[in-house]
Scaffold this motif. Structure first.
Motif, mmCIF file in Angstrom:
data_model
loop_
_atom_site.group_PDB
_atom_site.id
_atom_site.type_symbol
_atom_site.label_atom_id
_atom_site.label_comp_id
_atom_site.label_asym_id
_atom_site.label_seq_id
_atom_site.Cartn_x
_atom_site.Cartn_y
_atom_site.Cartn_z
ATOM 1 N N LEU A 264 72.623 -11.567 44.773
ATOM 2 C CA LEU A 264 71.540 -11.199 45.697
ATOM 3 C C LEU A 264 70.300 -12.019 45.376
ATOM 4 O O LEU A 264 69.422 -11.597 44.618
ATOM 5 C CB LEU A 264 71.250 -9.701 45.616
ATOM 6 N N GLY B 260 66.752 -13.636 45.759
ATOM 7 C CA GLY B 260 65.487 -13.148 46.334
ATOM 8 C C GLY B 260 65.412 -11.639 46.295
ATOM 9 O O GLY B 260 64.804 -11.023 47.175
ATOM 10 N N SER B 261 66.035 -11.054 45.269
ATOM 11 C CA SER B 261 66.207 -9.590 45.290
ATOM 12 C C SER B 261 64.887 -8.828 45.342
ATOM 13 O O SER B 261 64.852 -7.696 45.819
ATOM 14 C CB SER B 261 67.059 -9.135 44.109
ATOM 15 N N SER B 262 63.782 -9.444 44.907
ATOM 16 C CA SER B 262 62.503 -8.720 45.004
ATOM 17 C C SER B 262 62.104 -8.524 46.475
ATOM 18 O O SER B 262 61.292 -7.655 46.794
ATOM 19 C CB SER B 262 61.401 -9.420 44.215
ATOM 20 N N ASN C 92 56.046 -23.071 45.983
ATOM 21 C CA ASN C 92 55.125 -22.035 45.509
ATOM 22 C C ASN C 92 53.893 -22.736 44.932
ATOM 23 O O ASN C 92 53.860 -23.117 43.764
ATOM 24 C CB ASN C 92 55.792 -21.138 44.466
ATOM 25 N N ASN D 31 51.746 -22.515 41.521
ATOM 26 C CA ASN D 31 52.115 -23.153 40.245
ATOM 27 C C ASN D 31 51.567 -24.573 40.112
ATOM 28 O O ASN D 31 51.894 -25.277 39.153
ATOM 29 C CB ASN D 31 53.654 -23.223 40.124
ATOM 30 N N TRP E 285 56.903 -20.312 52.849
ATOM 31 C CA TRP E 285 57.516 -19.877 51.576
ATOM 32 C C TRP E 285 58.043 -18.459 51.733
ATOM 33 O O TRP E 285 57.261 -17.510 51.850
ATOM 34 C CB TRP E 285 56.487 -19.942 50.431
ATOM 35 N N ALA F 272 60.106 -17.082 49.466
ATOM 36 C CA ALA F 272 60.296 -16.574 48.095
ATOM 37 C C ALA F 272 61.706 -16.060 47.871
ATOM 38 O O ALA F 272 61.954 -15.284 46.943
ATOM 39 C CB ALA F 272 59.259 -15.520 47.716
ATOM 40 N N MET G 261 65.208 -18.385 47.966
ATOM 41 C CA MET G 261 65.698 -19.725 48.281
ATOM 42 C C MET G 261 66.606 -19.709 49.501
ATOM 43 O O MET G 261 66.576 -20.600 50.344
ATOM 44 C CB MET G 261 66.436 -20.275 47.069
ATOM 45 N N PHE H 87 62.238 -28.468 50.644
ATOM 46 C CA PHE H 87 62.083 -27.307 49.775
ATOM 47 C C PHE H 87 61.989 -27.818 48.344
ATOM 48 O O PHE H 87 62.812 -28.644 47.931
ATOM 49 C CB PHE H 87 63.296 -26.381 49.919
ATOM 50 N N LYS I 195 62.953 -23.435 37.626
ATOM 51 C CA LYS I 195 63.236 -21.999 37.736
ATOM 52 C C LYS I 195 64.659 -21.734 38.223
ATOM 53 O O LYS I 195 65.299 -20.764 37.838
ATOM 54 C CB LYS I 195 62.250 -21.336 38.694
ATOM 55 N N LEU I 196 65.155 -22.593 39.093
ATOM 56 C CA LEU I 196 66.407 -22.276 39.804
ATOM 57 C C LEU I 196 67.632 -22.678 38.986
ATOM 58 O O LEU I 196 67.614 -23.648 38.232
ATOM 59 C CB LEU I 196 66.404 -22.946 41.169
HETATM 60 P P1 AFP Z 1 64.838 -13.475 42.455
HETATM 61 O O1 AFP Z 1 66.260 -13.494 42.950
HETATM 62 O O2 AFP Z 1 64.741 -13.120 41.017
HETATM 63 O O3 AFP Z 1 63.939 -12.657 43.331
HETATM 64 O O4 AFP Z 1 64.302 -14.992 42.509
HETATM 65 C C1 AFP Z 1 64.368 -15.734 43.679
HETATM 66 C C2 AFP Z 1 64.190 -17.176 43.364
HETATM 67 O O5 AFP Z 1 64.985 -17.535 42.280
HETATM 68 C C3 AFP Z 1 64.467 -18.089 44.545
HETATM 69 O O6 AFP Z 1 65.345 -17.550 45.473
HETATM 70 C C4 AFP Z 1 63.099 -18.385 45.132
HETATM 71 O O7 AFP Z 1 63.026 -19.614 45.759
HETATM 72 C C5 AFP Z 1 62.215 -18.306 43.919
HETATM 73 O O8 AFP Z 1 62.844 -17.412 43.009
HETATM 74 C C6 AFP Z 1 60.858 -17.785 44.244
HETATM 75 O O9 AFP Z 1 60.085 -17.935 43.125
HETATM 76 P P2 AFP Z 1 58.539 -17.519 43.049
HETATM 77 O O10 AFP Z 1 58.523 -16.182 42.393
HETATM 78 O O11 AFP Z 1 57.924 -18.585 42.212
HETATM 79 O O12 AFP Z 1 57.989 -17.499 44.445
#
Ligand code: AFP
Length: 325
Positions: free
Chosen positions: A105, A107-109, A198, A201, A232, A234, A236, A250, A264-265
């Motif tokens: 999942l 972008g789970s937030s 984003n 950063n 954005w 948030a 991917m 992107f 991050k990814l």
């Molecule tokens: P989560 O799955 O932990 O919510 O993270 C989503 C993600 O890995 C990716 O899908 C987004 O592009 C990126 O984080 C968003 O990151 P920011 O918190 O820096 O906006």
């Protein structure tokens, strides 16, 4: 309208791979159902599956991981799974022919705000020599993937997938439960005036990224001599879906917040599958220092910088990295 099965056959996918993809997507359809329950998912549970009953108080990303694991383990086609939600690989059938990697999942937030989320996956052949619990089998470059895609849980549930014969987008017809081909052989426009990053950063980025985004922001008054728009999601999966549909670039570049992380990814669960989809749609996918799909992983949860999307825009971005050498 063409169904998933006939498109996979047309693209020459072997029968066992088709069966595996259908099994994986059965799990995604259940995730789609649970996601659509939103805040009720933890209250009502599902009538679709017995095996996760009693676990409905868990967060949706944990439930999604469990659904995919259970479905794939039972299928018999899979030798091992690697998941963003698991510390190490999950052994399945020792005689399975495939390895599956996924972010259950992404972008789970976004679940908290009823916004875009999705499942990202890739499939590779399982080396014969490996034991099912051996993580090193997953340390193959992205060029070895035989299929990759995502299921986007949005206003409609959509699947973008490639088996190396173009990228096709399907829409889930909830009246009969099948994915129908709605956007065959999608092509990402080579040029764009839209970018996704984003920008909070910015102070942590490397010099080439700062210079490139600075020129995008300068718009018609800067060296690019045209205005750019920024988006954005948030997640991917949502940003890449937009880029596949109408072009864009992107970026989740390297930044120096945590020098031990190259970005991050995750290479296996996010960067590689999206790179495969993007390249098959005529776009590019790079780390800033080379093609994403040629990165040799050193561990399953490895992170990489990601720049992907419209071909000419990615090429322009890369000139900033080349100039910095
Ligand atoms: P989560 O799955 O932990 O919510 O993270 C989503 C993600 O890995 C990716 O899908 C987004 O592009 C990126 O984080 C968003 O990151 P920011 O918190 O820096 O906006």
């Amino acid at each position: 309208m063409k169904r998933l099965n006939s498109q996979l056959q047309k693209d020459g996918a072997p029968l066992e791979l088709i069966l595996l993809i259908r099994t994986l997507l059965a799990g995604c359809k259940e995730i789609s159902f649970r996601v659509s329950q939103g805040a009720l998912a933890g209250v009502l549970g599902s009538t679709l599956s017995e095996n996760v009953q009693g676990e409905t108080q868990k967060k949706l990303d944990v439930i999604s991981n469990q659904i995919l694991k259970d479905t794939l383990k039972e299928s018999g086609y899979v030798k091992a799974i690697s998941s963003e939600e698991e510390d190490t690989v999950v052994p399945c059938n020792p005689n399975g022919n495939y390895l599956v990697s996924f972010d259950p999942l992404d972008g789970s937030s976004n679940t908290e705000i009823n916004s875009l989320i999705g499942t990202i996956f890739s499939i590779a052949h399982a080396p014969q020599w490996m034991d099912a619990d051996d993580p090193s089998a997953f340390l193959q470059p992205g060029t070895q993937m035989v299929a990759a895609g995502y299921v986007l849980y949005g206003p409609s549930t959509m699947l973008a997938m490639t088996t190396g014969k173009g990228t096709h987008i399907y829409t889930l017809d909830k009246t009969h439960g099948g994915f129908l081909l709605t956007h065959p052989n999608i092509q990402v426009p080579a040029q764009t005036s839209e970018f996704a990053i984003n920008a909070s950063n910015q102070r942590h980025w490397e010099a080439p990224m700062k210079a490139y985004v600075g020129d995008l922001l300068a718009g018609a008054d800067g060296p690019r001599e045209k205005n750019f728009n920024m988006r954005w999601v948030a997640a991917m999966v949502g940003d890449i879906h937009r880029v596949l549909c109408r072009g864009g670039i992107f970026m989740y570049p390297y930044d120096n917040r945590n020098p031990s992380k190259a970005g991050k990814l995750r290479l296996l669960y996010e960067a590689n599958p999206m790179a495969f989809l993007m390249e098959q749609a005529g776009g590019l996918a790079n780390t800033g220092h080379g093609r994403i799909m040629e990165v040799m992983p050193t561990e399953i949860h490895q992170r990489v910088p990601v720049l992907l999307g419209s071909k000419e825009e990615v090429e322009t971005c890369l000139t900033y990295y080349a100039d910095a050498k």
